[in-house]
Scaffold this motif. Structure first.
Motif, PDB file in Angstrom:
ATOM      1  N   PHE A  57     -15.379   6.549  61.645  1.00 58.91           N
ATOM      2  CA  PHE A  57     -14.094   6.126  62.169  1.00 58.91           C
ATOM      3  C   PHE A  57     -13.920   7.155  63.497  1.00 58.91           C
ATOM      4  CE2 PHE A  57     -13.851   4.276  57.917  1.00 58.91           C
ATOM      5  CZ  PHE A  57     -13.029   3.315  58.354  1.00 58.91           C
TER       6      PHE A  57
ATOM      7  N   TYR B  40     -10.571   6.929  65.108  1.00 56.10           N
ATOM      8  CA  TYR B  40      -9.117   6.384  65.328  1.00 56.10           C
ATOM      9  C   TYR B  40      -8.328   7.697  65.843  1.00 56.10           C
ATOM     10  CZ  TYR B  40      -9.570   2.330  62.430  1.00 56.10           C
ATOM     11  OH  TYR B  40      -9.976   1.223  61.855  1.00 56.10           O
ATOM     12  N   LYS B  41      -8.100   7.413  67.291  1.00 55.17           N
ATOM     13  CA  LYS B  41      -7.598   8.509  68.072  1.00 55.17           C
ATOM     14  C   LYS B  41      -6.258   8.127  69.047  1.00 55.17           C
ATOM     15  CE  LYS B  41     -11.061   8.726  71.549  1.00 55.17           C
ATOM     16  NZ  LYS B  41     -12.096   9.555  72.360  1.00 55.17           N
TER      17      LYS B  41
ATOM     18  N   SER C  25      -9.142   3.815  70.136  1.00 52.14           N
ATOM     19  CA  SER C  25      -9.734   3.963  68.695  1.00 52.14           C
ATOM     20  C   SER C  25     -10.853   2.969  68.459  1.00 52.14           C
ATOM     21  CB  SER C  25      -8.613   3.602  67.779  1.00 52.14           C
ATOM     22  OG  SER C  25      -7.594   4.802  67.810  1.00 52.14           O
TER      23      SER C  25
ATOM     24  N   ASN D 207      -1.466   9.071  66.592  1.00 49.89           N
ATOM     25  CA  ASN D 207      -2.505   8.522  65.913  1.00 49.89           C
ATOM     26  C   ASN D 207      -2.646   8.840  64.194  1.00 49.89           C
ATOM     27  OD1 ASN D 207      -3.382  11.245  66.142  1.00 49.89           O
ATOM     28  ND2 ASN D 207      -5.323  10.971  66.229  1.00 49.89           N
ATOM     29  N   GLU D 208      -1.787   9.658  64.026  1.00 50.83           N
ATOM     30  CA  GLU D 208      -1.796  10.215  62.406  1.00 50.83           C
ATOM     31  C   GLU D 208      -1.516   8.999  61.564  1.00 50.83           C
ATOM     32  OE1 GLU D 208       1.148  13.395  62.369  1.00 50.83           O
ATOM     33  OE2 GLU D 208      -0.261  14.578  63.247  1.00 50.83           O
TER      34      GLU D 208
ATOM     35  N   ASN E 228      -4.825   7.176  60.857  1.00 54.45           N
ATOM     36  CA  ASN E 228      -5.647   7.806  59.848  1.00 54.45           C
ATOM     37  C   ASN E 228      -4.775   8.039  58.523  1.00 54.45           C
ATOM     38  OD1 ASN E 228      -8.006   8.562  61.465  1.00 54.45           O
ATOM     39  ND2 ASN E 228      -6.552   9.233  62.928  1.00 54.45           N
ATOM     40  N   SER E 229      -3.613   8.022  58.470  1.00 51.15           N
ATOM     41  CA  SER E 229      -3.033   8.243  57.257  1.00 51.15           C
ATOM     42  C   SER E 229      -3.273   7.093  55.983  1.00 51.15           C
ATOM     43  CB  SER E 229      -1.379   8.253  57.472  1.00 51.15           C
ATOM     44  OG  SER E 229      -1.094   7.052  57.754  1.00 51.15           O
TER      45      SER E 229
END
Length: 258
Positions: free
Chosen positions: A77, A79-80, A101, A182-183, A186-187
């Motif tokens: 992954f 994801y940014k 991402s 991006n959090e 990812n969360s």
């Protein structure tokens, strides 16, 4: 799955965009009545795969069809990027994602375009249906599709879902700005990212096959009130029924039994 105007830049996707991404001039389909899932294959010639396909999604991931293997690599992954907006397209709530991402599967980079939701879940695990399922839709440069599916089970309120629901348009066709970090992406992801893998299809017309399905084994939680809120906005359930698995097998990259 619903894919609205995801990508336009590559020549090999031109033909795909008109059908896969739900062009506005396409044949109307829905989840209830004459336009419901049981009739999709008869609504238009280009939807015939919905009734004739042999590798259709969603499926029930049962013990009888699952093979555990150590040869199945972990998903990488990356994801940014942030989200850009939220769309109510009349079939789901879709969160569009800015470029940057991706995931890597089979040595191929698949770029994340959007995520959207279904209630109840489309896929099942060992016969269990979930109140909500999220689909993270990725496309490679060659137009190949990979979907990460995440199940939500009843439990405590989900803070990320709370943030998204607070911004989701209540009327079909509306769009709202949603510039997160991006959090947010990812969360959603569980710490343990073991997954089931099978070859399937889009879960909306034209039900095109050849989609890499990567269903996360571990779940997130959502409150009953949050599921109800989503359902009230959609006005009806938006899941396609379980399809025949036929000769397919499901691979699991975890040594743990489920």
């Amino acid at each position: 799955m619903r894919f609205d105007k995801i990508i336009k830049s590559t020549f090999c996707l031109v033909a795909l965009c008109g059908s896969l991404f739900g062009a506005s001039n396409g044949t109307h389909w829905g989840y209830t009545g004459h336009d419901g899932a049981e009739n999709w294959g008869n609504l238009a010639p280009e939807y015939s795969t919905c009734k004739d396909g042999k590798n259709q999604s969603p499926i029930n991931i049962s013990k009888g069809v699952t093979i555990t293997t150590s040869k199945l690599e972990d998903i990488y992954f990356n994801y940014k990027s942030s989200t850009s907006d939220i769309v109510n397209n009349g079939h789901t709530i879709q969160v569009n994602v800015k470029e940057g991402s991706s995931i890597k599967v089979d040595g191929i980079e698949f770029h994340l375009k959007q995520l959207h939701f279904h209630t109840p879940s489309e896929n099942q695990i060992d016969g269990k249906s979930f109140p909500l399922e999220a689909h993270f839709v990725h496309i490679s440069k060659k137009g190949e599709i990979a979907v990460i599916a995440l199940m939500f089970e009843n439990g405590k309120e989900n803070q990320t879902i709370k943030e998204i629901w607070s911004r989701m348009p209540k009327t079909a066709g509306e769009k709202e700005c949603y510039c997160s970090t991006n959090e947010v992406l990812n969360s959603f992801l569980p710490k343990n990212r073991a997954y089931y893998r099978f070859t399937g299809s889009l879960t909306t017309p034209p039900c095109s096959e050849g989609v890499r399905w990567l269903v996360l084994k571990h779940y997130a939680t959502i409150s009953e009130a949050q599921t109800k809120e989503f359902l009230e906005v959609m006005h009806h359930e938006n899941n396609r029924p379980i399809q025949d698995i036929n000769a397919r097998k499901v691979l699991l990259n975890s040594p743990l039994s489920f």
